[in-house]
Design a protein around this motif. Sequence first.
Motif, short mmCIF file in Angstrom:
data_model
loop_
_atom_site.label_atom_id
_atom_site.label_comp_id
_atom_site.label_asym_id
_atom_site.label_seq_id
_atom_site.Cartn_x
_atom_site.Cartn_y
_atom_site.Cartn_z
N GLY A 79 0.81 -1.63 -0.28
CA GLY A 79 0.05 -0.06 0.15
C GLY A 79 1.02 0.96 -0.58
O GLY A 79 0.43 2.30 0.20
N GLU A 80 1.82 1.10 -0.05
CA GLU A 80 2.65 2.20 -0.40
C GLU A 80 3.94 2.71 -1.44
O GLU A 80 4.32 1.46 -1.59
CB GLU A 80 3.66 2.57 1.04
N PRO A 81 3.54 3.71 -1.96
CA PRO A 81 4.99 4.06 -3.03
C PRO A 81 5.85 3.72 -2.49
O PRO A 81 6.70 4.47 -1.41
CB PRO A 81 4.47 5.44 -3.47
N VAL A 82 7.06 3.16 -3.46
CA VAL A 82 8.69 2.12 -2.88
C VAL A 82 9.48 3.42 -4.10
O VAL A 82 10.67 3.57 -3.51
CB VAL A 82 8.79 1.44 -2.46
N LYS A 83 8.65 2.88 -5.16
CA LYS A 83 9.59 3.17 -6.53
C LYS A 83 9.40 4.56 -7.48
O LYS A 83 7.87 4.53 -7.31
CB LYS A 83 10.55 2.21 -7.03
N ARG A 84 9.69 5.23 -7.25
CA ARG A 84 9.22 6.39 -8.76
C ARG A 84 10.41 5.92 -10.15
O ARG A 84 11.13 6.76 -9.86
CB ARG A 84 8.48 7.75 -8.44
N VAL A 85 9.92 6.19 -11.07
CA VAL A 85 10.48 6.31 -12.38
C VAL A 85 8.95 7.63 -13.17
O VAL A 85 8.12 7.36 -13.70
CB VAL A 85 10.08 4.97 -12.95
N VAL A 86 9.57 9.11 -14.56
CA VAL A 86 9.29 9.96 -14.74
C VAL A 86 9.66 9.45 -15.97
O VAL A 86 11.37 9.65 -16.28
CB VAL A 86 9.22 10.87 -13.75
N GLY A 87 8.69 9.73 -16.65
CA GLY A 87 9.34 9.19 -18.60
C GLY A 87 9.65 8.28 -19.34
O GLY A 87 9.92 7.07 -17.86
N ALA A 88 9.75 7.54 -20.06
CA ALA A 88 9.91 6.60 -21.46
C ALA A 88 11.07 6.57 -21.30
O ALA A 88 11.81 6.86 -21.60
CB ALA A 88 8.97 6.77 -22.28
N LYS A 89 11.60 5.11 -20.98
CA LYS A 89 12.68 4.72 -20.99
C LYS A 89 12.75 2.98 -21.30
O LYS A 89 11.79 2.82 -21.54
CB LYS A 89 13.59 4.71 -18.74
N PRO A 90 14.01 2.75 -22.22
CA PRO A 90 14.11 2.05 -22.42
C PRO A 90 14.01 0.29 -21.23
O PRO A 90 13.78 0.56 -20.13
CB PRO A 90 15.56 1.26 -22.93
N LYS A 91 13.72 -0.59 -21.64
CA LYS A 91 13.35 -1.26 -20.83
C LYS A 91 14.40 -2.18 -19.81
O LYS A 91 13.83 -1.82 -18.50
CB LYS A 91 13.23 -3.38 -21.66
N ARG A 92 15.61 -2.01 -20.34
CA ARG A 92 16.54 -2.83 -19.39
C ARG A 92 16.52 -1.73 -18.28
O ARG A 92 16.79 -2.17 -17.20
CB ARG A 92 18.28 -2.98 -19.81
N LEU A 93 16.42 -0.45 -18.73
CA LEU A 93 17.00 0.33 -17.60
C LEU A 93 16.01 0.96 -16.99
O LEU A 93 15.84 1.14 -16.08
CB LEU A 93 16.95 2.04 -18.82
N LEU A 94 14.44 0.82 -17.49
CA LEU A 94 12.92 1.12 -16.94
C LEU A 94 12.85 -0.11 -15.19
O LEU A 94 12.82 0.17 -14.00
CB LEU A 94 11.90 0.78 -17.66
N GLU A 95 13.91 -1.29 -15.94
CA GLU A 95 13.97 -2.03 -15.45
C GLU A 95 14.87 -2.07 -14.10
O GLU A 95 14.39 -2.52 -12.75
CB GLU A 95 14.08 -3.71 -15.72
N SER A 96 15.92 -1.60 -13.85
CA SER A 96 16.68 -1.09 -13.50
C SER A 96 16.52 -0.10 -12.27
O SER A 96 16.55 -0.31 -10.68
CB SER A 96 17.80 -0.49 -13.96
N ASP A 97 15.77 0.87 -13.02
CA ASP A 97 15.23 1.87 -12.08
C ASP A 97 14.04 1.49 -10.63
O ASP A 97 13.73 2.09 -10.10
CB ASP A 97 14.83 3.59 -12.94
N LEU A 98 13.48 0.40 -11.69
CA LEU A 98 12.14 0.24 -10.74
C LEU A 98 12.87 -1.12 -9.93
O LEU A 98 11.83 -1.59 -8.88
CB LEU A 98 11.19 -0.27 -10.85
N GLY A 99 14.02 -1.26 -9.43
CA GLY A 99 14.51 -2.49 -9.23
C GLY A 99 14.52 -3.88 -9.07
O GLY A 99 14.23 -4.88 -8.18
N LEU A 100 14.18 -3.88 -10.02
CA LEU A 100 13.50 -5.98 -10.87
C LEU A 100 14.62 -6.78 -11.15
O LEU A 100 14.64 -7.31 -11.51
CB LEU A 100 12.39 -5.46 -12.28
N VAL A 101 16.10 -5.78 -11.48
CA VAL A 101 16.58 -6.78 -11.80
C VAL A 101 17.54 -6.94 -10.94
O VAL A 101 17.73 -6.04 -9.83
CB VAL A 101 17.49 -5.44 -12.86
#
Length: 101
Positions: A79-101
């Motif tokens: 229920g809490e926001p833990v990561k935020r990404v603003v703007g369109a990014k390539p998949k690899r960078l997006l996953e990295s910024d969201l802590g998914l890799v």
Amino acid sequence: MITLTTENFEEQVLKSDQPVLVDFWAEWCGPCRMVAPVLEQIEAERGLTIGKLNTDENPEIMAKYGVMGIPTLILFENGEPVKRVVGAKPKRLLESDLGLV
């Protein structure tokens, strides 16, 4: 992907026992359309629940979470926001910024 609204946001995101990535977007937003297929890939590959919230139709939630530009992606856990990404990014960078890799 689930469609989020003011009416179902609490149930689908805040009360979810799984992480939920919320995509704040709008029909007229070119970068939002660019990131949509990337989010579909991430959802399919990682099993992450992704919800799309149209900011034109749900400005209250946009304001509540301080979303100033779109696309904005916010990862909610417990229920809490833990990561935020603003703007369109390539998949690899997006996953990295969201802590998914």
